[in-house]
Design an enzyme around this catalytic site. Structure first.
Site, PDB file in Angstrom:
ATOM      1  CB  CYS A  59      -0.971  -0.023   1.179  1.00  0.00           C
ATOM      2  SG  CYS A  59      -0.193   0.110   2.796  1.00  0.00           S
ATOM      3  NE  ARG A  60      -0.625   7.127   2.060  1.00  0.00           N
ATOM      4  CZ  ARG A  60      -0.469   7.641   3.266  1.00  0.00           C
ATOM      5  NH1 ARG A  60       0.575   8.375   3.550  1.00  0.00           N
ATOM      6  NH2 ARG A  60      -1.356   7.446   4.210  1.00  0.00           N
TER       7      ARG A  60
END
Length: 106
Positions: A59-60
């Site tokens: 993810c981020r």
């Protein structure tokens, strides 16, 4: 529960990489070989994941992918969290593509 976690350098070259970020984040830039499966759609789209292969979730920054990996592991999948996420990927200058598969330029 401990979630198996690797660094970006430890992702195998042939790993099934799954990006759990939302559509706008994906469009802004993602790993070319990644599958897009937003965390918010994960439970409804489980049939899109390989049942017999380990999946690496990104993810981020690593929070959403850790939650996704934990849930998948509790539900019969073999899942690994990628620490540092796409933020780390970008900092290392690893290749990204934007919407439509074109090279991503910062």
């Amino acid at each position: 529960m401990d979630v198996p976690t690797v660094t970006i350098d430890q992702i195998p070259d042939d790993a099934h990489l799954v990006d759990v970020r939302e559509a706008d984040e994906w469009a802004a830039g993602h790993a070319e070989r990644a599958q897009h499966l937003p965390l918010t759609e994960l439970t409804a789209r489980l049939d899109e994941l390989p049942a017999d292969d380990e999946v690496y979730l990104i993810c981020r920054s690593g929070g959403r992918s850790a939650r996704a990996a934990a849930w998948l592991n509790q539900n019969g999948f073999s899942a690994v969290n990628v620490a540092g996420g796409m933020g780390e990927w970008q900092e290392r200058g690893l290749p990204l593509v934007g919407e439509g598969g074109s090279p991503y330029v910062m």
